[in-house]
Motif scaffolding. Structure first.
Motif, PDB file in Angstrom:
ATOM      1  N   GLN A   1      40.852  37.649  42.268  1.00 53.64           N
ATOM      2  CA  GLN A   1      40.313  38.347  43.441  1.00 53.64           C
ATOM      3  C   GLN A   1      41.416  39.108  44.147  1.00 53.64           C
ATOM      4  O   GLN A   1      41.185  40.098  44.815  1.00 53.64           O
TER       5      GLN A   1
ATOM      6  N   GLU B   1      41.310  32.992  38.226  1.00 52.75           N
ATOM      7  CA  GLU B   1      41.844  32.909  39.588  1.00 52.75           C
ATOM      8  C   GLU B   1      42.953  31.857  39.757  1.00 52.75           C
ATOM      9  O   GLU B   1      42.836  30.956  40.581  1.00 52.75           O
TER      10      GLU B   1
ATOM     11  N   ASN C   1      34.120  38.643  45.471  1.00 49.57           N
ATOM     12  CA  ASN C   1      33.454  37.360  45.388  1.00 49.57           C
ATOM     13  C   ASN C   1      32.056  37.491  44.801  1.00 49.57           C
ATOM     14  O   ASN C   1      31.275  38.290  45.308  1.00 49.57           O
ATOM     15  N   GLY C   2      31.755  36.727  43.762  1.00 46.44           N
ATOM     16  CA  GLY C   2      30.393  36.751  43.215  1.00 46.44           C
ATOM     17  C   GLY C   2      30.087  37.947  42.325  1.00 46.44           C
ATOM     18  O   GLY C   2      28.944  38.165  41.931  1.00 46.44           O
TER      19      GLY C   2
ATOM     20  N   GLY D   1      31.033  38.459  39.214  1.00 45.21           N
ATOM     21  CA  GLY D   1      30.722  38.074  37.833  1.00 45.21           C
ATOM     22  C   GLY D   1      31.949  37.788  36.975  1.00 45.21           C
ATOM     23  O   GLY D   1      31.834  37.700  35.749  1.00 45.21           O
ATOM     24  N   LYS D   2      33.117  37.595  37.588  1.00 47.26           N
ATOM     25  CA  LYS D   2      34.343  37.335  36.810  1.00 47.26           C
ATOM     26  C   LYS D   2      34.231  35.999  36.060  1.00 47.26           C
ATOM     27  O   LYS D   2      34.444  35.936  34.856  1.00 47.26           O
ATOM     28  N   THR D   3      33.910  34.954  36.806  1.00 49.06           N
ATOM     29  CA  THR D   3      33.815  33.624  36.185  1.00 49.06           C
ATOM     30  C   THR D   3      32.702  33.602  35.143  1.00 49.06           C
ATOM     31  O   THR D   3      32.844  33.016  34.066  1.00 49.06           O
ATOM     32  N   THR D   4      31.608  34.275  35.446  1.00 56.38           N
ATOM     33  CA  THR D   4      30.484  34.291  34.498  1.00 56.38           C
ATOM     34  C   THR D   4      30.889  34.998  33.202  1.00 56.38           C
ATOM     35  O   THR D   4      30.515  34.568  32.105  1.00 56.38           O
TER      36      THR D   4
ATOM     37  N   GLU E   1      38.682  28.126  36.803  1.00 56.26           N
ATOM     38  CA  GLU E   1      38.739  28.230  38.264  1.00 56.26           C
ATOM     39  C   GLU E   1      38.650  26.809  38.824  1.00 56.26           C
ATOM     40  O   GLU E   1      37.855  26.000  38.347  1.00 56.26           O
TER      41      GLU E   1
END
Ligand code: ATP
Length: 235
Positions: A192, A160, A41-42, A44-47, A88
């Motif tokens: 994740q 995700e 979580n957090g 940096g995947k989405t970023t 996401e």
């Protein structure tokens, strides 16, 4: 650049205001591959995906898609290079019907059209006159996937897709991913749920604190589950 590369991101840096979030991420995806991007979580995947898709307010580095430089393109320009994006949280239009959500401009011919989408997801056909906001989480994910598929992308980027979904629906989406790469497309899958994603991937990247901490074969991680737990926080 590798001839077969559909996506090559080099030395991506992304900032949110004064926060420096991505610290020089490089990754590539070739035709016919499922590549997963794992991380807690957090991490940096989405970023990373937003940096690739032209959705980050401030990004540095280069992005090459099917041989064309893309780092200065807006999201619709990236999509035009043949990228289908499933964000996401799905981000469908809640007040439009299923069919209206699927009415996206398509200028790339290919296997996928409305009839094919409905054939693959009969539930969407049943619900075609319902507003997107009235659908279940699983149906919304199918809709988000269908909306990206209908553009016949060469590269599919999914953020995700399994989040909050029943295992049966996740299986359907994962089966679709495997089918797409058999057709010669490629998939970048941020998850994740590391072990599930590794099962269908040929290669994997793990990101932590905005940096790539593993880059190699998925099989290598599947054979060392403790390492996956340590790197990606997988359970
Ligand atoms: P998740 O599974 O939770 O989505 P992730 O790996 O996709 O995790 P990111 O969403 O890329 O992680 O977040 C990376 C870091 O950037 C986190 O520390 C997060 O708090 C921060 N971040 C994300 N979006 C913003 C924003 N709009 N403004 C400031 N910081 C942000």
């Amino acid at each position: 650049m590798n001839e077969q590369s559909l996506l090559q991101a080099e030395n991506l840096h992304v900032y949110y205001g004064k926060s420096h979030i991505l610290h020089g991420v490089s990754l590539n995806v070739r035709r016919g591959e499922v590549v997963c991007l794992l991380g807690r979580n957090g991490a940096g995947k989405t970023t990373t995906i937003k940096g690739i898709m032209g959705l980050a307010a401030r990004a540095e580095g280069t992005v090459t898609i099917a041989g064309k430089r893309a780092e200065r393109l807006p999201p619709h320009g990236v999509a035009r290079l043949g990228v289908g994006y499933v964000p996401e949280g799905r981000k469908i239009f809640p007040h439009l019907t299923v069919e209206e959500n699927l009415a996206v401009p398509v200028n790339r011919p290919g296997r996928w059209n409305l009839a094919e989408i409905y054939k693959f997801f009969p539930r969407l056909h049943e619900r075609r006159r319902h507003p997107g906001g009235m659908l279940s989480g699983g149906e919304q994910e199918m809709l988000a996937v269908g909306r990206a598929l209908i553009t016949n992308p060469d590269l599919f980027i999914m953020d995700e897709p399994s989040q909050g979904l029943a295992p049966k629906i996740v299986q359907e989406i994962y089966a679709l991913i495997q089918e797409m790469v058999k057709d010669g497309q490629a998939v970048l899958l941020a998850e994740q749920n590391a072990f599930m994603a590794l099962e269908i991937s040929s290669r994997a990247y793990v990101i932590d604190n905005g940096q790539i901490v593993f880059d190699g074969m998925a099989q290598e991680l599947l054979e060392d589950k403790d390492r996956v737990r340590a790197l990606a926080g997988a359970s």
